[in-house]
Design an enzyme around this catalytic site. Structure first.
Site, PDB file in Angstrom:
ATOM      1  N   SER A 189       4.113  50.390  -9.044  1.00 42.61           N
ATOM      2  CA  SER A 189       5.474  50.652  -8.566  1.00 42.61           C
ATOM      3  C   SER A 189       6.375  51.097  -9.706  1.00 42.61           C
ATOM      4  O   SER A 189       6.581  50.382 -10.681  1.00 42.61           O
ATOM      5  CB  SER A 189       6.055  49.393  -7.913  1.00 42.61           C
ATOM      6  OG  SER A 189       7.448  49.569  -7.772  1.00 42.61           O
TER       7      SER A 189
ATOM      8  N   HIS B 242       3.608  54.280  -6.487  1.00 40.28           N
ATOM      9  CA  HIS B 242       4.434  53.663  -5.448  1.00 40.28           C
ATOM     10  C   HIS B 242       5.911  53.887  -5.781  1.00 40.28           C
ATOM     11  O   HIS B 242       6.372  53.516  -6.864  1.00 40.28           O
ATOM     12  CB  HIS B 242       4.102  52.169  -5.382  1.00 40.28           C
ATOM     13  CG  HIS B 242       4.741  51.427  -4.257  1.00 40.28           C
ATOM     14  ND1 HIS B 242       4.248  51.460  -2.965  1.00 40.28           N
ATOM     15  CD2 HIS B 242       5.830  50.624  -4.222  1.00 40.28           C
ATOM     16  CE1 HIS B 242       5.010  50.696  -2.191  1.00 40.28           C
ATOM     17  NE2 HIS B 242       5.986  50.176  -2.928  1.00 40.28           N
TER      18      HIS B 242
ATOM     19  N   ASP C 249       9.676  53.155  -4.650  1.00 39.30           N
ATOM     20  CA  ASP C 249      10.504  52.261  -3.843  1.00 39.30           C
ATOM     21  C   ASP C 249      11.905  52.829  -3.669  1.00 39.30           C
ATOM     22  O   ASP C 249      12.704  52.825  -4.602  1.00 39.30           O
ATOM     23  CB  ASP C 249      10.617  50.896  -4.534  1.00 39.30           C
ATOM     24  CG  ASP C 249       9.340  50.088  -4.405  1.00 39.30           C
ATOM     25  OD1 ASP C 249       8.891  49.872  -3.263  1.00 39.30           O
ATOM     26  OD2 ASP C 249       8.798  49.668  -5.444  1.00 39.30           O
TER      27      ASP C 249
ATOM     28  N   MET D  32      15.489  52.444  -2.010  1.00 39.84           N
ATOM     29  CA  MET D  32      16.349  51.387  -1.423  1.00 39.84           C
ATOM     30  C   MET D  32      17.756  51.921  -1.215  1.00 39.84           C
ATOM     31  O   MET D  32      18.297  52.593  -2.089  1.00 39.84           O
ATOM     32  CB  MET D  32      16.413  50.198  -2.382  1.00 39.84           C
ATOM     33  CG  MET D  32      15.061  49.652  -2.770  1.00 39.84           C
ATOM     34  SD  MET D  32      15.250  48.246  -3.868  1.00 39.84           S
ATOM     35  CE  MET D  32      13.529  47.916  -4.262  1.00 39.84           C
TER      36      MET D  32
ATOM     37  N   HIS E  99       7.758  54.221  -0.343  1.00 35.05           N
ATOM     38  CA  HIS E  99       8.108  53.031   0.439  1.00 35.05           C
ATOM     39  C   HIS E  99       9.606  53.077   0.732  1.00 35.05           C
ATOM     40  O   HIS E  99      10.428  52.807  -0.143  1.00 35.05           O
ATOM     41  CB  HIS E  99       7.724  51.792  -0.391  1.00 35.05           C
ATOM     42  CG  HIS E  99       8.069  50.487   0.251  1.00 35.05           C
ATOM     43  ND1 HIS E  99       8.023  49.284  -0.429  1.00 35.05           N
ATOM     44  CD2 HIS E  99       8.459  50.174   1.515  1.00 35.05           C
ATOM     45  CE1 HIS E  99       8.369  48.298   0.382  1.00 35.05           C
ATOM     46  NE2 HIS E  99       8.642  48.808   1.561  1.00 35.05           N
TER      47      HIS E  99
ATOM     48  N   MET F  47      12.793  51.688   1.987  1.00 36.90           N
ATOM     49  CA  MET F  47      13.525  50.486   2.390  1.00 36.90           C
ATOM     50  C   MET F  47      14.937  50.931   2.744  1.00 36.90           C
ATOM     51  O   MET F  47      15.901  50.662   2.034  1.00 36.90           O
ATOM     52  CB  MET F  47      13.507  49.457   1.253  1.00 36.90           C
ATOM     53  CG  MET F  47      12.156  48.765   1.131  1.00 36.90           C
ATOM     54  SD  MET F  47      11.938  47.940  -0.450  1.00 36.90           S
ATOM     55  CE  MET F  47      11.333  49.314  -1.412  1.00 36.90           C
TER      56      MET F  47
ATOM     57  N   MET G  33       4.435  43.146   3.319  1.00 32.48           N
ATOM     58  CA  MET G  33       5.210  42.737   2.140  1.00 32.48           C
ATOM     59  C   MET G  33       4.852  41.300   1.767  1.00 32.48           C
ATOM     60  O   MET G  33       4.863  40.403   2.612  1.00 32.48           O
ATOM     61  CB  MET G  33       6.719  42.823   2.427  1.00 32.48           C
ATOM     62  CG  MET G  33       7.279  44.229   2.499  1.00 32.48           C
ATOM     63  SD  MET G  33       7.014  45.230   1.009  1.00 32.48           S
ATOM     64  CE  MET G  33       7.902  44.306  -0.230  1.00 32.48           C
TER      65      MET G  33
ATOM     66  N   PHE H 241      13.597  43.711  -4.598  1.00 31.43           N
ATOM     67  CA  PHE H 241      13.545  43.544  -6.050  1.00 31.43           C
ATOM     68  C   PHE H 241      12.107  43.431  -6.549  1.00 31.43           C
ATOM     69  O   PHE H 241      11.263  42.835  -5.873  1.00 31.43           O
ATOM     70  CB  PHE H 241      14.316  42.272  -6.462  1.00 31.43           C
ATOM     71  CG  PHE H 241      15.760  42.334  -6.075  1.00 31.43           C
ATOM     72  CD1 PHE H 241      16.700  42.920  -6.920  1.00 31.43           C
ATOM     73  CD2 PHE H 241      16.182  41.856  -4.840  1.00 31.43           C
ATOM     74  CE1 PHE H 241      18.043  43.016  -6.539  1.00 31.43           C
ATOM     75  CE2 PHE H 241      17.517  41.942  -4.444  1.00 31.43           C
ATOM     76  CZ  PHE H 241      18.449  42.521  -5.303  1.00 31.43           C
ATOM     77  N   GLY H 242      11.867  43.984  -7.744  1.00 31.96           N
ATOM     78  CA  GLY H 242      10.578  43.771  -8.402  1.00 31.96           C
ATOM     79  C   GLY H 242      10.588  42.420  -9.101  1.00 31.96           C
ATOM     80  O   GLY H 242      11.616  41.739  -9.160  1.00 31.96           O
ATOM     81  N   GLY H 243       9.432  42.017  -9.589  1.00 27.61           N
ATOM     82  CA  GLY H 243       9.342  40.817 -10.419  1.00 27.61           C
ATOM     83  C   GLY H 243       9.461  39.480  -9.705  1.00 27.61           C
ATOM     84  O   GLY H 243       9.727  38.462 -10.320  1.00 27.61           O
TER      85      GLY H 243
ATOM     86  N   ASP I 231       2.364  44.286  -1.294  1.00 23.75           N
ATOM     87  CA  ASP I 231       3.388  44.708  -2.252  1.00 23.75           C
ATOM     88  C   ASP I 231       4.291  43.537  -2.619  1.00 23.75           C
ATOM     89  O   ASP I 231       4.981  42.998  -1.755  1.00 23.75           O
ATOM     90  CB  ASP I 231       4.198  45.848  -1.594  1.00 23.75           C
ATOM     91  CG  ASP I 231       5.296  46.407  -2.468  1.00 23.75           C
ATOM     92  OD1 ASP I 231       5.364  46.061  -3.664  1.00 23.75           O
ATOM     93  OD2 ASP I 231       6.098  47.212  -1.946  1.00 23.75           O
ATOM     94  N   GLY I 232       4.252  43.181  -3.900  1.00 22.76           N
ATOM     95  CA  GLY I 232       5.181  42.185  -4.418  1.00 22.76           C
ATOM     96  C   GLY I 232       4.496  40.999  -5.048  1.00 22.76           C
ATOM     97  O   GLY I 232       3.738  40.282  -4.394  1.00 22.76           O
ATOM     98  N   GLY I 233       4.710  40.847  -6.352  1.00 25.25           N
ATOM     99  CA  GLY I 233       4.216  39.655  -7.048  1.00 25.25           C
ATOM    100  C   GLY I 233       2.717  39.634  -7.305  1.00 25.25           C
ATOM    101  O   GLY I 233       2.137  38.565  -7.462  1.00 25.25           O
TER     102      GLY I 233
ATOM    103  N   GLY J 159       3.900  46.406  -9.774  1.00 26.80           N
ATOM    104  CA  GLY J 159       4.950  47.003 -10.598  1.00 26.80           C
ATOM    105  C   GLY J 159       4.949  46.408 -11.987  1.00 26.80           C
ATOM    106  O   GLY J 159       4.434  47.000 -12.947  1.00 26.80           O
ATOM    107  N   THR J 160       5.477  45.210 -12.076  1.00 23.05           N
ATOM    108  CA  THR J 160       5.580  44.507 -13.353  1.00 23.05           C
ATOM    109  C   THR J 160       4.227  44.420 -14.049  1.00 23.05           C
ATOM    110  O   THR J 160       4.123  44.706 -15.248  1.00 23.05           O
ATOM    111  CB  THR J 160       6.126  43.078 -13.097  1.00 23.05           C
ATOM    112  OG1 THR J 160       7.289  43.181 -12.280  1.00 23.05           O
ATOM    113  CG2 THR J 160       6.484  42.374 -14.399  1.00 23.05           C
TER     114      THR J 160
HETATM  115  C1  DX5 Z   1      10.025  45.268  -3.677  1.00 28.97           C
HETATM  116  C2  DX5 Z   1       9.225  46.522  -3.889  1.00 28.97           C
HETATM  117  C3  DX5 Z   1       7.998  46.353  -4.722  1.00 28.97           C
HETATM  118  C4  DX5 Z   1       8.205  45.863  -6.100  1.00 28.97           C
HETATM  119  C5  DX5 Z   1       6.895  45.355  -6.671  1.00 28.97           C
HETATM  120  O1  DX5 Z   1      11.025  45.532  -2.760  1.00 28.97           O
HETATM  121  O2  DX5 Z   1       8.824  47.029  -2.646  1.00 28.97           O
HETATM  122  O3  DX5 Z   1       7.254  47.566  -4.714  1.00 28.97           O
HETATM  123  O4  DX5 Z   1       8.742  46.831  -6.948  1.00 28.97           O
HETATM  124  O5  DX5 Z   1       7.124  44.886  -7.948  1.00 28.97           O
HETATM  125  P1  DX5 Z   1       6.307  43.678  -8.591  1.00 28.97           P
HETATM  126  O6  DX5 Z   1       4.870  44.098  -8.634  1.00 28.97           O
HETATM  127  O7  DX5 Z   1       6.914  43.567  -9.944  1.00 28.97           O
HETATM  128  O8  DX5 Z   1       6.537  42.487  -7.718  1.00 28.97           O
HETATM  129 ZN    ZN Z   2       7.389  48.700  -2.532  1.00 33.87          ZN
END
Ligand code: DX5
Ligand code: ZN
Length: 214
Positions: free
Chosen positions: A7, A32, A34, A36, A65, A67, A136, A142-144, A174-176, A196-197
């Protein structure tokens, strides 16, 4: 086959061109993206002009993606900007079947995402038409964040229905997600993994991506 989709949200935004080259060289399958809108989610990221500029720089599959509320207003423009896969949120859209049809008419892959509180049942009727479902594993925005383990039950339910019916549909999470917990999501049945992270903040993205794939 497992696909890794880093991401861009976790990249260094002062040098996006170099960042995507770095993860492409490191073995990423998709990118990916994102998007928003500050309405569907309480955050604003980037949009059409950024995707359009990056398209000229990369051969990666652009996994967009959305959002955003009422995504049907914008899918044509994201297709033109260079999206290969267009994911919209079930919660943000009035007529998912019509939007899937529209995305496919644009010759793009169609995907629906469900947020943590939306049940798996919501997407089941659309599986025959979908190229991908995004479950999800955090609240979008948010990432992280940390993965919510309860969301994996939905991955299992959707995987079972896809396999029993022989549908040609991937499951994305997706996420964490990192190399430490990826086996939880792949064991549940996911095969397209957003990170992402874990990838962009890694000192060695190539090593991280190969660990994720293993
Ligand atoms: C959250 C996003 C994710 C996010 C993933 O709304 O859809 O794609 O950036 O980031 P990590 O892998 O850091 O959780
Ligand atoms: Zn995403």
């Amino acid at each position: 086959m497992i696909y890794i989709s880093p991401s861009l949200l976790a990249a260094d935004f002062t040098k996006l061109g170099d960042e995507i080259k770095r993860i492409e060289d490191a073995g990423a399958d998709y990118l990916h993206l994102d998007v928003m809108d500050g309405v569907f989610v309480p955050n604003i990221s980037f949009g059409l002009p950024v995707i359009e500029s990056l398209r000229a720089k990369s051969g990666l599959v652009f996994d967009v993606h959305l959002m955003i509320t009422k995504p049907e207003r914008y899918v044509e423009r994201f297709a033109d900007a260079g999206a290969d896969i267009i994911t919209f949120h079930y919660e943000a859209c009035e007529d998912p079947a019509a939007l899937i049809k529209k995305i496919k008419e644009l010759n793009k892959k169609a995907s629906i995402s469900i947020s943590p509180k939306t049940p798996a049942d919501a997407v089941l009727p659309f599986l025959p038409e979908l190229d991908m479902v995004l479950v999800m594993t955090v609240e979008p925005g948010f990432g992280g964040q940390s993965l919510i383990p309860e969301t994996l039950e939905k991955v299992k339910i959707i995987r079972k229905v896809i396999d029993e019916n022989g549908y040609n549909c991937n499951i994305q999470v997706d996420g964490g997600i990192s190399e430490k917990n990826i086996s939880l999501v792949t064991d549940a049945g996911a095969n397209v993994i957003v990170a992402g992270t874990a990838v962009f903040k890694s000192p060695d993205p190539k090593k991280t991506i190969s660990e994720l794939k293993q």
